[in-house]
Design a protein around this motif. Sequence first.
Motif, PDB file in Angstrom:
ATOM      1  N   GLU A 459    -100.821  -1.003  45.420  1.00 18.83           N
ATOM      2  CA  GLU A 459    -101.641  -1.909  46.214  1.00 18.83           C
ATOM      3  C   GLU A 459    -102.211  -1.202  47.436  1.00 18.83           C
ATOM      4  N   LEU A 460    -101.402  -0.346  48.076  1.00 18.41           N
ATOM      5  CA  LEU A 460    -101.895   0.415  49.230  1.00 18.41           C
ATOM      6  C   LEU A 460    -103.033   1.347  48.815  1.00 18.41           C
ATOM      7  N   TYR A 461    -102.865   1.989  47.655  1.00 14.32           N
ATOM      8  CA  TYR A 461    -103.892   2.917  47.192  1.00 14.32           C
ATOM      9  C   TYR A 461    -105.188   2.176  46.879  1.00 14.32           C
ATOM     10  N   VAL A 462    -105.085   1.018  46.240  1.00 17.04           N
ATOM     11  CA  VAL A 462    -106.273   0.262  45.865  1.00 17.04           C
ATOM     12  C   VAL A 462    -107.027  -0.224  47.104  1.00 17.04           C
ATOM     13  N   LYS A 463    -106.303  -0.627  48.144  1.00 19.47           N
ATOM     14  CA  LYS A 463    -106.926  -1.181  49.339  1.00 19.47           C
ATOM     15  C   LYS A 463    -107.368  -0.122  50.339  1.00 19.47           C
ATOM     16  N   ALA A 464    -106.959   1.135  50.131  1.00 18.91           N
ATOM     17  CA  ALA A 464    -107.305   2.192  51.086  1.00 18.91           C
ATOM     18  C   ALA A 464    -108.790   2.540  50.990  1.00 18.91           C
ATOM     19  N   ASP A 465    -109.310   3.085  52.077  1.00 17.80           N
ATOM     20  CA  ASP A 465    -110.710   3.505  52.120  1.00 17.80           C
ATOM     21  C   ASP A 465    -110.868   4.847  51.410  1.00 17.80           C
ATOM     22  N   ALA A 466    -111.883   4.951  50.576  1.00 16.76           N
ATOM     23  CA  ALA A 466    -112.177   6.200  49.873  1.00 16.76           C
ATOM     24  C   ALA A 466    -113.289   6.942  50.608  1.00 16.76           C
ATOM     25  N   PRO A 467    -113.213   8.282  50.649  1.00 13.93           N
ATOM     26  CA  PRO A 467    -112.171   9.134  50.079  1.00 13.93           C
ATOM     27  C   PRO A 467    -110.899   9.125  50.931  1.00 13.93           C
ATOM     28  N   LEU A 468    -109.771   9.347  50.280  1.00 15.87           N
ATOM     29  CA  LEU A 468    -108.488   9.353  50.984  1.00 15.87           C
ATOM     30  C   LEU A 468    -108.355  10.616  51.823  1.00 15.87           C
ATOM     31  N   PRO A 469    -107.537  10.561  52.876  1.00 17.26           N
ATOM     32  CA  PRO A 469    -107.490  11.699  53.806  1.00 17.26           C
ATOM     33  C   PRO A 469    -106.827  12.944  53.252  1.00 17.26           C
TER      34      PRO A 469
END
Length: 551
Positions: A459-469
């Motif tokens: 869920e955290l990955y899906v909601k994170a802003d892309a691109p990931l840091p």
Amino acid sequence: TLEDRLVLEFGIVGIVLAAVDPERPSGTAASRGALQVGRALAAWLLLRAVFVPTAGKLVEECSAWRDLVALKDAYQLAAFIQQPTCWFLWIAPISVARALTGVKLFIDLASVLVLVPIRAIAAPAAGLQLLGFALSAAMANQGCSLLALFGVAFALLDDSFHSTFWSEGLRDAWGCPPDGPEQAAEDEDHSDEDKALSDGQVAENNGKKADLEDPGELAVWMFLLYLLLVLLVAAAAAATTASLPRLPRAAVLAVPQCGAILMIFLIVAAALRSRRFVMGLLAVLVCGAGMLQSVRDLQVEDGLPAEFALVADVLEDLHLAHPLGQAAEPAICPSASGRPDIYVQTAVVVRESPATGRGEKDIEWIDMTSRFLPNHADDNRPVVVQPYTPRLDAKIFQLAHQIAQTPSGVSGAALPTMPLWLLRLCRQLLRREGAVVSLTAGPLHGLAAVLYSKSSADELYVKADAPLPGLRVVRRKVLLDEDIHTNKWWNTTDWEVIFQTSWTEKFDHMVAKHSGASCVSASFPWHEVPIAEAMLSLVAAATMWRLFASG
């Protein structure tokens, strides 16, 4: 993969076996010849898929199998292990592991008996292989490989076996004739003989036949003898501490070569009797190609001469025969230090730090490639996925045994040290695009996302802003946890970051340049619809209806 190769070769055997047509009055002899050719190919495939890989383990330097302790560390031998079998083997006394390892080696090496052209010996040996496959299925998920091997072993059993164990209604629903092609052909032969004899001679012959021992009964006694030998091997292996000698490579190589010559002779004889010349030619070609691939499997270190290697590659490209041993997938040697494992983690920005609660930004590393493998928290319980094979997780498991040690904290400049497919995976995870996201984090939207619940990390990955840091690849070794009171299944013994990078334009362009053509993006409107699940349910329902409800 090895699974694909085995299924493809079983398909060739299935085509020949499907040529049996006992319904045609004029085709009984042809059907009987096709059955003999198909069973010869099935026996040859069973030898290559079972005997050759096992004999290769007794030839190589790894001593775990010769010391009869390999199954003690059964959790290291396959990517997707079964619980609680592997855990019980891990905590059980060493004598239990030695007994099971000895039994497994004996059953696998006894697969050479399926080549014997005496049904009373070959059919019970095929039945013994079913026990070996059941033991393998109890320890690890091996996808469709075991299903194909079960099919090969069942094809080598006599019609008397199927008539005894399966009901007549089930056999009729499956499409089998009441008496089977073998019995139908024998009845026709006997009827032709009886027509040429007088009534008194027929009665005399029938009396002699009644006095003869039933071949089915002889096969039962042979199977009981095999089981007795299995028990003796288990007792001897549990009681001894000695090791098996290292088999000479020349002697092991002679077994598949002699087996191929014997099968070619039987196939030619059956094809001439039934006048199935094209089928016989194809079967001879398959046997010869399989012999070449078996030699390649047993000569991994030396390799084949350049000319033979080129021919073997061409035969593999034509899908006539494939390597099924160490040339396809190198054998895994168990280690006392634990099971090698790698996983990919992505960095996710958490807006509010749970430690301070003051809204400060915090970085959390979450697992992305450990849905069916051990995770960093060591609490990922092995699940039953058979016969489904998670291809990405299986590839990562193989890479964990091959990847070289590299210093921790390397940057994107170390691209040549990492496999290209892994770099492309890292790039797509950082950009959160492509089919790899669904393979690692599961379906993101639609009905499939409702069917398969996500973890908090997904869920955290899906909601994170892309691109990931950022992203990193971690290599470690794990043991099974012996504590029965904890919720952990694994115990990490070694941990090291072998690749770490942050998302930059330079890294993105560099991976894209090395990758060549871009991957096909999973952007079709139906890619998140559970089509595979629906088709599987439909096929299963149709099969059950055909077997148990219709007719």
